[in-house]
Scaffold this motif. Structure first.
Motif, PDB file in Angstrom:
ATOM      1  N   CYS A  42       0.644  -1.333   0.077  1.00  0.00           N
ATOM      2  CA  CYS A  42      -0.072  -0.070  -0.026  1.00  0.00           C
ATOM      3  C   CYS A  42       0.998   1.264   0.123  1.00  0.00           C
ATOM      4  O   CYS A  42       1.706   1.516   0.773  1.00  0.00           O
ATOM      5  CB  CYS A  42      -0.864   0.045   1.301  1.00  0.00           C
TER       6      CYS A  42
ATOM      7  N   GLY B 248      -0.418   4.182   0.286  1.00  0.00           N
ATOM      8  CA  GLY B 248      -1.079   5.188   0.983  1.00  0.00           C
ATOM      9  C   GLY B 248      -2.040   6.263   0.143  1.00  0.00           C
ATOM     10  O   GLY B 248      -2.575   7.305   0.439  1.00  0.00           O
ATOM     11  N   ALA B 249      -2.307   5.854  -1.130  1.00  0.00           N
ATOM     12  CA  ALA B 249      -3.312   6.505  -1.992  1.00  0.00           C
ATOM     13  C   ALA B 249      -4.426   5.665  -2.452  1.00  0.00           C
ATOM     14  O   ALA B 249      -5.081   5.784  -3.751  1.00  0.00           O
ATOM     15  CB  ALA B 249      -2.413   6.905  -3.063  1.00  0.00           C
TER      16      ALA B 249
HETATM   17  S1  FES Z   1      -3.743  -0.325  -1.580  1.00  0.00           S
HETATM   18 FE1  FES Z   1      -2.781   0.570  -3.203  1.00  0.00          FE
HETATM   19  S2  FES Z   1      -2.524   2.618  -2.570  1.00  0.00           S
HETATM   20 FE2  FES Z   1      -3.204   1.677  -0.834  1.00  0.00          FE
END
Ligand code: FES
Length: 199
Positions: free
Chosen positions: A131, A133-134
């Motif tokens: 992830c 964070g987007a």
């Molecule tokens: S799951 Fe891809 S940015 Fe959070």
């Protein structure tokens, strides 16, 4: 035998390293390990080496293994050379549900390389990351310091084409969405927004 010079901070990075260290209380200089690793990676053209991690360990008075633990935990640190454009496709659940497999397939197809590989011309390295964070604008891909979001296989392919040909690219949502606002425009407070815009 190599004639590679041992790593030492550039004059600018020496100043910046001391600035980062000064943010922490006396004796807590090890807290600056992450920004120092990032600076060293940039100074070295995009990746860290054992020698550089040992240099930072000595600089901060840390055990080398502690620096390596940090540097190998986070995907932002590279341990082998990367291309000019480091394409980092997020594959975590929200991006996966929004089509990250197709984004990855588009990258592999366009670049002709697999995960962890670099194109022969040194332009692109392809990685998968957790992830970024987007999630609100999934699927998201980080390329160097910029995020590209709301991607489709078509917009991803065009982005790679533009980067390869040196065209300017615009980070952020690639579907016209304003930052992380709802797709298609506002869904609430429409009267208020209308008054604000003088409509
Ligand atoms: S799951 Fe891809 S940015 Fe959070």
């Amino acid at each position: 035998m190599t004639d590679m010079k041992p790593f030492v901070w550039s004059a600018a990075n020496e100043t910046l390293a001391q600035h980062h260290i000064s943010k922490y209380p006396e004796g807590r200089q090890q807290s600056a390990v992450m920004p120092l690793l990032d600076m060293a990676q940039r100074q070295n053209g995009g990746h860290l080496t054992i020698e550089i991690m040992e240099y930072i360990a000595a600089y901060l008075g840390m055990a080398p293994i502690k620096v390596q633990e940090v540097a190998t935990f986070y995907s932002m640190y590279n341990h082998k050379p990367v291309g000019k454009h480091h394409v980092q496709v997020c594959g975590t659940t929200p991006c996966w549900l929004r089509g990250s497999d197709d984004i990855m397939a588009a990258c592999k197809s366009k670049l002709g390389i697999g995960l962890g590989e670099t194109t022969a011309d040194g332009q692109f390295t392809l990685s998968e990351v957790e992830c970024a964070g987007a999630c609100v604008n999934a699927p998201a891909v980080a390329i160097n310091d910029d995020y590209f979001e709301d991607l489709t296989p078509e917009s991803m392919t065009k982005l790679l084409d533009d980067l390869a040909s040196g065209k300017p690219v615009t980070p952020g949502p690639q579907n016209g969405r304003q930052t992380s606002a709802p797709e298609g425009g506002a869904t609430t407070l429409k009267d208020f927004i209308g008054k604000e815009e003088g409509a």
